[in-house]
Design a protein around this motif. Structure first.
Motif, mmCIF file in Angstrom:
data_model
loop_
_atom_site.group_PDB
_atom_site.id
_atom_site.type_symbol
_atom_site.label_atom_id
_atom_site.label_comp_id
_atom_site.label_asym_id
_atom_site.label_seq_id
_atom_site.Cartn_x
_atom_site.Cartn_y
_atom_site.Cartn_z
ATOM 1 N N HIS A 53 -46.001 -17.831 -26.011
ATOM 2 C CA HIS A 53 -45.654 -17.874 -24.586
ATOM 3 C C HIS A 53 -46.381 -19.038 -23.918
ATOM 4 C CE1 HIS A 53 -43.777 -13.876 -24.729
ATOM 5 N NE2 HIS A 53 -44.793 -13.532 -25.513
ATOM 6 N N TYR A 99 -40.686 -19.086 -26.386
ATOM 7 C CA TYR A 99 -39.973 -18.473 -25.252
ATOM 8 C C TYR A 99 -39.871 -19.519 -24.140
ATOM 9 C CZ TYR A 99 -41.815 -14.512 -27.887
ATOM 10 O OH TYR A 99 -42.145 -13.657 -28.892
ATOM 11 N N SER A 126 -43.886 -15.123 -19.180
ATOM 12 C CA SER A 126 -44.711 -13.940 -18.891
ATOM 13 C C SER A 126 -44.877 -13.714 -17.385
ATOM 14 C CB SER A 126 -46.064 -14.049 -19.595
ATOM 15 O OG SER A 126 -46.983 -13.153 -19.028
#
Ligand code: 1HN
Length: 373
Positions: A140, A200, A205
């Motif tokens: 992330h 991602y 997040s």
């Protein structure tokens, strides 16, 4: 270690006087790698929580230049992490800043990357200066801005960098390394590809988990840490101001907000918690003490804290620590501007082990006498 206390004459405390027979007996036990408990009992059973660390303030005016010098002395590849760590004079043996907490200043220049690794220890970061910094946590990618608070929980792959068109970045690293080492549970791995690739979309997040009071309905989260990896300064400061506007506040802390795992409402990680607090213009808190260790960074403004009877004046970006059970109180120097303190702590451990204890100072209208300058 523990100094003699007049209460040690009470029944129920060890008060055996040495004599020749006892000394011979102790020598015999010593040869067997054993000992008589009453020779150490009063030291290992303090009357009150005993902190090894002393309160320390690390002035940013002194640290900043020294951290920047490391840019020309070592590369992130050579150093692994280019960090100047803050060492409590009473915790040199375990490289801790306070209690079993580690603190350091990491510095990176535009275009640099620090290689990926993971370990048993958990880390958090509070961004001090610079634009263009980022970290990748288990794939992330998270962009880092000034005064943002970021997590790299235990066991997660993490590497950091600064964009080529960014600025020199400085941030505080907080880790539970001395705790994990004391528990003999630490481990370390380097990333098989040296550096992670983001798996991602950037900032997925905070974009998924960072909206107040909202979580994706279908999401199932099983991990011991918060799915929200970055807590942005703008939202944090706004939360403090909103709470202050309706009179929320604490006599010992001012307006204080705990960073939470949005999934559980609990601490952000299993071993370390963190908070941001605001001292309103002219505010001076009352003194209290509690079990657990805290490392503060001045996020905004200036003021002073009295810790264990000693006054520490602080400016923006100074770092200071409050050891377990030390009396502490904080004051904003300004009558017109607020002051904000970021802090991280070992409270999740203290709470899980049922060691929480606190009290306010009753005497002198709740303020310490300054006994040391
Ligand atoms: C670490 O992994 C980092 O990942 C920073 O940036 C500081 C201090 C001690 C041990 C590991 C990082 C650290 C660290």
């Amino acid at each position: 270690m523990t100094t003699f206390d007049e209460r040690d004459t009470e029944l129920g405390r060890a008060r055996v006087r040495d004599n020749e027979d006892l000394e011979a007996y102790y020598a015999e036990l010593d040869r067997l790698d054993a000992g008589a408990l009453w020779t150490v009992a009063n030291d290992i059973e303090p009357w009150e929580p005993h902190a090894f660390a002393v309160p320390v303030l690390w002035p940013w005016a002194e640290l900043r230049g020294r951290a920047l010098r490391a840019l020309d002395l070592v590369s992130p590849e050579e150093a692994g992490r280019r960090v100047v760590y803050l060492r409590n004079p009473q915790r040199k043996d375990i490289s801790a800043a306070c209690g079993l907490l580690f603190s350091g200043i990491q510095v990176m220049r535009p275009g640099e990357r620090a290689p990926g690794h993971r370990h048993g220890a958990s880390a958090l970061r509070f961004i001090m200066e610079g634009a263009g910094g980022y970290t990748i946590v288990d794939g992330h990618h998270v962009d880092l801005g000034e005064r943002d608070f970021v997590l790299t929980p235990n066991g997660t792959w993490h590497d950091h960098g600064v964009a080529k068109d960014g600025e020199i970045c400085l941030w505080q690293d907080g880790l539970d390394i001395p705790l994990v080492n004391a528990l003999e549970a630490n481990w370390y791995e380097t990333h098989p590809d040296d550096y992670q690739t983001a798996l991602y979309p950037d900032n997925d997040s905070p974009r998924t988990f960072g909206s107040p009071g909202l979580l994706p309905a279908s999401y199932r989260w099983q991990k011991s840490y918060s799915p929200l990896l970055r807590y942005g300064w703008d939202e944090t400061y706004e939360a403090l101001q909103k709470a202050a506007s309706v009179g929320h506040g604490d006599p010992f802390e001012g307006v204080i907000m705990r960073f939470t795992n949005p999934h559980t409402g609990g601490h952000v990680m299993a071993t370390m918690g963190a908070s941001m607090q605001m001292l309103r213009p002219g505010e001076a808190t009352k003194a209290h003490r509690r079990t657990g260790n805290i490392i503060y960074q001045v996020a905004k403004g200036s003021g002073h804290s009295v810790i264990a009877g000693k006054r520490f004046d602080w400016q923006e970006k100074d770092i200071f620590c409050v050891p377990s059970w030390a009396w502490r109180e904080h004051a904003n120097a300004s009558a017109s501007e607020d002051a904000c303190l970021f802090s991280f702590n070992d409270f999740p451990v203290i709470e899980k082990l049922a060691f929480s204890r606190s009290e306010g100072l009753a005497e002198n209208d709740g303020h310490q006498y300054i006994t040391e300058n």
